[in-house]
Design an enzyme around this catalytic site. Structure first.
Site, PDB file in Angstrom:
ATOM      1  CG  LEU A  43       9.896 -16.983  -3.852  1.00  0.00           C
ATOM      2  CD1 LEU A  43       9.730 -16.988  -2.339  1.00  0.00           C
ATOM      3  CD2 LEU A  43      10.278 -15.574  -4.321  1.00  0.00           C
TER       4      LEU A  43
ATOM      5  CG  HIS B  66       0.003   1.982  -9.371  1.00  0.00           C
ATOM      6  ND1 HIS B  66      -0.205   1.606  -8.068  1.00  0.00           N
ATOM      7  CD2 HIS B  66      -1.111   2.692  -9.742  1.00  0.00           C
ATOM      8  CE1 HIS B  66      -1.398   2.056  -7.665  1.00  0.00           C
ATOM      9  NE2 HIS B  66      -1.956   2.713  -8.664  1.00  0.00           N
TER      10      HIS B  66
ATOM     11  CG  ASP C 228      -2.097   0.918   1.091  1.00  0.00           C
ATOM     12  OD1 ASP C 228      -2.308   1.468  -0.015  1.00  0.00           O
ATOM     13  OD2 ASP C 228      -2.812   1.121   2.091  1.00  0.00           O
TER      14      ASP C 228
HETATM   15  C1  FPP Z   1      -1.912   0.156  -3.388  1.00  0.00           C
HETATM   16  O1  FPP Z   1      -1.430   1.490  -3.361  1.00  0.00           O
HETATM   17  C2  FPP Z   1      -1.356  -0.573  -4.521  1.00  0.00           C
HETATM   18  C3  FPP Z   1      -2.080  -1.223  -5.487  1.00  0.00           C
HETATM   19  C4  FPP Z   1      -3.549  -1.255  -5.482  1.00  0.00           C
HETATM   20  C5  FPP Z   1      -1.440  -1.894  -6.627  1.00  0.00           C
HETATM   21  C6  FPP Z   1      -0.167  -2.624  -6.354  1.00  0.00           C
HETATM   22  C7  FPP Z   1       0.574  -2.801  -7.637  1.00  0.00           C
HETATM   23  C8  FPP Z   1       1.922  -2.741  -7.773  1.00  0.00           C
HETATM   24  C9  FPP Z   1       2.843  -2.604  -6.628  1.00  0.00           C
HETATM   25  C10 FPP Z   1       2.574  -2.802  -9.103  1.00  0.00           C
HETATM   26  C11 FPP Z   1       2.304  -4.028  -9.896  1.00  0.00           C
HETATM   27  C12 FPP Z   1       2.590  -5.286  -9.215  1.00  0.00           C
HETATM   28  C13 FPP Z   1       2.649  -6.493  -9.854  1.00  0.00           C
HETATM   29  C14 FPP Z   1       2.854  -7.721  -9.043  1.00  0.00           C
HETATM   30  C15 FPP Z   1       2.499  -6.623 -11.319  1.00  0.00           C
HETATM   31  P1  FPP Z   1      -2.499   2.663  -3.452  1.00  0.00           P
HETATM   32  O2  FPP Z   1      -2.659   3.026  -4.884  1.00  0.00           O
HETATM   33  O3  FPP Z   1      -3.760   2.280  -2.758  1.00  0.00           O
HETATM   34  O4  FPP Z   1      -1.752   3.805  -2.669  1.00  0.00           O
HETATM   35  P2  FPP Z   1      -2.437   4.965  -1.790  1.00  0.00           P
HETATM   36  O5  FPP Z   1      -3.079   4.283  -0.606  1.00  0.00           O
HETATM   37  O6  FPP Z   1      -1.266   5.790  -1.410  1.00  0.00           O
HETATM   38  O7  FPP Z   1      -3.409   5.669  -2.675  1.00  0.00           O
END
Ligand code: FPP
Length: 257
Positions: free
Chosen positions: A138, A44, A27
Site C-alpha cells: 500500500l 484527534h 472529519d
Molecule cells: C477534522 O476533524 C480532523 C482534522 C483536522 C485532523 C485529522 C487528524 C487525525 C485524524 C489524527 C492524526 C492523523 C495522522 C495521519 C497523523 P475536526 O476537528 O474538524 O472535527 P469537527 O468538525 O467535529 O470539529
C-alpha cells in the site's frame, strides 16, 4: 502490485468493483470529543486509532493507494493550541508508526507545503519517506499543509518554468500535461472519495484529481469510522457504474468483453 494483474484491475475499476485509490477527509474528531465532554484534542487522538485501523484494512483489501487529509492549508486558522496538538500528533505518529508501516510493506508519502513545518518535523517526514520508499504494498499518502488550489498552482508554476526554459512548447500543451507536475503524479487517480462527519463538500482537497472520483459521504464521525464503515463505502462504490463520459451500454460492453 496487488494480487490482480494490471488488465484485470482495469476491468474491475471500469466496472466499479474495486477501488485502487481511496481518498479520505477525516472529519468529526472535535464533535466526537464534545459529545463525550472531552477536549477536542482527545478526538484527534482517537482519530489516530481510526487511521491505524483503516490503513491496515486497506492493505488487507489490496487497495493500492490510501490518501488521508490530515491537515489542510486552512487548518492553520484553528486555535494555536489545537494546531500544536495536531503537529505533535503528526510527529509522534511518524516516530511510532514508521517501523510498523515498513514491516507491512507500506510506502509513505507526504504531500503539501512541508516548508511551513518545523525543521524537526520536516526531517522526520524525509526520513520516513526514505525509509519506506522501496516498499511495494500500500502507498499511504498523508496530505499535510495541503490544499487543492495550492497543488494546481505549484504544478502550473513548475510547468511554466519548463515552458520558459524551452523544455516544453506552449502550443503543444494539453489538459493532461499538468498531471505530471501534480503532487500525486505517479499514482492512479482516486476511485473512491470518502468524507466522514456529515458535511458534503470537498473543502479544497484533491481538486484536480477528483474529476471522475465516486463521492461517498457518511454521518459517521471519524473516530467511529472502522473496518465495517469502510466496507459500506466500498460496497456503495461497487454498486455504481463508472462511465468516464461514455454511455452505460459502452461500459457494459467493455465489462462483459
Ligand atoms: C477534522 O476533524 C480532523 C482534522 C483536522 C485532523 C485529522 C487528524 C487525525 C485524524 C489524527 C492524526 C492523523 C495522522 C495521519 C497523523 P475536526 O476537528 O474538524 O472535527 P469537527 O468538525 O467535529 O470539529
Amino acid at each position: 502490485m496487488t494480487n490482480y494483474q494490471e488488465a484485470e484491475i482495469q476491468d474491475l475499476v471500469l466496472s466499479g468493483q474495486l477501488p485502487r485509490h481511496v481518498a479520505i477527509i477525516m472529519d468529526g474528531n472535535g464533535r466526537w470529543a464534545r459529545k463525550r465532554n472531552l477536549p477536542r484534542f482527545a478526538g484527534h487522538r482517537f482519530g489516530l486509532e481510526s487511521v491505524r485501523k483503516i490503513v491496515s484494512e486497506c492493505a488487507k483489501r489490496n487497495v493500492e493507494v490510501l490518501t488521508l487529509f490530515a491537515f489542510s492549508s486552512e487548518n492553520w486558522k484553528r486555535p494555536q493550541k489545537e494546531v500544536g496538538v495536531l503537529m505533535d500528533l503528526f510527529m509522534t505518529a511518524l516516530k511510532q508508526e514508521v517501523k510498523k508501516l515498513h514491516k507491512n510493506n507500506v510506502r509513505l508519502k507526504i504531500v503539501g507545503g512541508r516548508e511551513a513545518f518545523k525543521p524537526k518535523l520536516q526531517a522526520l517526514i524525509q526520513d520516513a519517506e526514505d525509509f519506506t520508499q522501496e516498499n511495494t504494498g500500500l502507498t499511504l499518502v498523508i496530505a499535510a499543509n495541503y490544499g487543492g488550489r495550492w497543488d494546481i498552482m505549484q504544478a502550473m508554476k513548475r510547468m511554466m518554468e519548463d515552458v520558459m526554459s524551452e523544455q516544453r512548447s506552449m502550443d503543444s500543451l494539453g489538459v493532461g500535461d499538468l498531471d505530471q507536475y501534480m503532487s500525486l503524479s505517479e499514482l492512479p487517480e482516486p476511485d473512491l472519495f470518502i468524507r466522514t462527519g456529515g458535511e458534503q463538500r470537498i473543502s479544497n482537497f484533491l481538486l484536480w484529481q477528483l474529476a471522475y472520483t465516486e463521492l461517498y459521504f457518511t454521518e459517521t464521525l471519524w473516530p467511529d469510522f472502522d473496518e465495517s464503515e469502510l466496507a459500506k463505502a466500498i460496497d456503495s462504490f461497487s454498486s455504481r457504474q463508472r462511465r468516464f463520459g461514455r454511455t452505460g451500454e459502452q461500459v457494459e460492453q467493455v465489462a462483459g468483453a
